[in-house]
Design an enzyme around this catalytic site. Structure first.
Site, short mmCIF file in Angstrom:
data_model
loop_
_atom_site.label_atom_id
_atom_site.label_comp_id
_atom_site.label_asym_id
_atom_site.label_seq_id
_atom_site.Cartn_x
_atom_site.Cartn_y
_atom_site.Cartn_z
N ASN A 7 62.51 5.55 -16.47
CA ASN A 7 61.48 6.37 -17.09
C ASN A 7 61.84 7.85 -16.86
OD1 ASN A 7 59.14 8.04 -17.23
ND2 ASN A 7 57.89 6.20 -17.33
N HIS A 10 59.55 12.64 -16.20
CA HIS A 10 59.47 13.81 -15.33
C HIS A 10 60.60 14.81 -15.55
CE1 HIS A 10 55.81 12.39 -13.88
NE2 HIS A 10 56.32 11.26 -13.45
N HIS A 43 56.67 7.73 -21.69
CA HIS A 43 55.23 7.51 -21.88
C HIS A 43 54.69 8.66 -22.72
CE1 HIS A 43 51.09 6.64 -19.76
NE2 HIS A 43 51.00 6.68 -21.07
N ARG A 45 51.83 10.35 -23.65
CA ARG A 45 50.43 10.42 -23.23
C ARG A 45 49.58 11.12 -24.30
NH1 ARG A 45 48.28 9.67 -18.37
NH2 ARG A 45 49.63 8.65 -16.87
N ARG A 49 51.39 15.60 -21.88
CA ARG A 49 51.66 16.49 -20.75
C ARG A 49 53.14 16.52 -20.34
NH1 ARG A 49 48.92 12.95 -16.02
NH2 ARG A 49 47.21 13.01 -17.48
N GLU A 70 55.96 3.66 -23.74
CA GLU A 70 54.69 3.32 -23.09
C GLU A 70 53.60 4.11 -23.78
OE1 GLU A 70 55.09 4.49 -19.05
OE2 GLU A 70 56.42 2.84 -18.55
N GLU A 151 54.21 -6.60 -18.19
CA GLU A 151 54.80 -5.75 -17.16
C GLU A 151 53.81 -5.73 -16.01
OE1 GLU A 151 56.96 -2.22 -18.13
OE2 GLU A 151 56.33 -1.23 -16.28
N HIS A 191 56.13 0.51 -11.50
CA HIS A 191 55.20 1.50 -10.96
C HIS A 191 55.32 1.61 -9.45
CE1 HIS A 191 51.92 4.29 -10.67
NE2 HIS A 191 51.97 4.39 -11.98
N GLY A 192 55.70 2.79 -9.01
CA GLY A 192 55.79 3.05 -7.58
C GLY A 192 57.00 2.43 -6.89
N1 PXP Z 1 55.80 1.20 -15.85
C1 PXP Z 1 54.67 1.73 -16.37
C2 PXP Z 1 53.89 0.91 -17.33
C3 PXP Z 1 54.27 3.03 -16.06
O1 PXP Z 1 53.13 3.54 -16.60
C4 PXP Z 1 55.06 3.80 -15.19
C5 PXP Z 1 54.67 5.22 -14.89
O2 PXP Z 1 54.74 5.98 -16.06
C6 PXP Z 1 56.23 3.22 -14.67
C7 PXP Z 1 56.57 1.91 -15.00
C8 PXP Z 1 57.14 3.98 -13.75
O3 PXP Z 1 56.48 4.27 -12.57
P1 PXP Z 1 57.14 5.23 -11.49
O4 PXP Z 1 57.34 6.55 -12.14
O5 PXP Z 1 56.16 5.24 -10.37
O6 PXP Z 1 58.47 4.60 -11.13
#
Ligand code: PXP
Length: 242
Positions: A7, A10, A43, A45, A49, A70, A151, A191-192
């Site tokens: 992803n 950032h 993503h 949004r 952002r 996403e 997911e 995520h995380g």
């Molecule tokens: N998967 C989904 C569906 C997410 O919304 C995100 C965060 O945008 C991620 C994966 C990636 O998460 P992280 O940036 O915490 O690795």
């Protein structure tokens, strides 16, 4: 082998600090792909952002592996996805004030609309995934609305890992994974996830793809910082030479 989707939101977050062009998400995607990632995730949004519409349109053309978008089910974003046709769409819940996606979707709350949207995307060969907590009823709902993949939200697992007792959350994910596979759903997670906590998740039987962003971008900053300082120091100490 478990695939890695990276992803790159950032990269755009940093770019937007100066409202300029650098660092470029397209360049980031090229590096990520050349390092062997299976796909690029962004993503879009509702408040744009980080990644914006223009980024997604450019990435749609430049990404050679696959583009995973996403997004929420907001009608304008669904229409945008139907226009640009990413390889994959992952539906996520979205709240304006959250710093990042906080929980999984509640698929039972809007089954008929979700089913209709998923049908439209699938008829155009877009694979559809739904971002859900590792809860049996949500997995069954994902099957009911004809998603291709789930997911699984690993956010709680990641938090529990940091707190030192992750076994319970890992079991929830493993059980949810087993149910998803038994229903014929593809299995992704994210995520995380970071360099410390990723292995137990990557080892879950049948895992197809992990989507990871923040930890990779954070690591990349420090992986490159030393060289970047040396490069600048060289220039300013010998300005006549370059
Ligand atoms: N998967 C989904 C569906 C997410 O919304 C995100 C965060 O945008 C991620 C994966 C990636 O998460 P992280 O940036 O915490 O690795």
């Amino acid at each position: 082998m478990v695939k890695l989707g990276v992803n790159i939101d950032h990269i755009a977050s940093i770019r937007n600090l100066r409202l300029g062009k650098l660092p470029s998400p397209v360049q980031a995607a090229e590096i990520v792909e050349s390092a062997g990632a299976a796909g690029i995730t962004v993503h879009l949004r509702e408040d744009r952002r980080h990644i914006n519409d223009g980024d997604v349109i450019t990435l749609r053309k430049s990404v050679k592996t696959k583009l995973n978008l996403e997004m929420s089910v907001a009608p304008d974003i669904v229409q945008f996805a139907l226009n640009i046709l990413p390889d994959d769409v992952c539906f996520v819940p979205e709240k304006r004030r959250e710093l990042t996606t906080e929980g999984g979707l509640d698929l039972r709350s809007d089954m008929s609309r979700m089913r209709k949207i998923i049908g439209k995307l699938k008829s155009k060969n877009v694979r559809v995934s739904v971002f859900i907590d590792p809860v049996a009823d949500q997995i069954r709902a994902a099957k009911d609305i004809d998603a291709d993949f789930v997911e699984l939200h690993t956010g709680k697992y990641a938090e529990s890992f940091t707190a030192g007792s992750y076994k319970r959350e890992l079991k929830r994910l493993t059980d949810a994974a087993g149910l998803a596979l038994s229903l014929g759903l593809g299995l992704n997670a994210g995520h995380g996830l970071d360099y410390n906590n990723v292995c137990p998740i990557a080892a879950i039987n049948g895992m197809n793809e992990l989507n990871i962003g923040y930890s990779i971008i954070c690591d990349a900053v420090f992986a490159g910082l030393f060289e970047s300082v040396v490069k600048m120091k060289k220039l300013i100490e010998n300005p006549g030479k370059y």
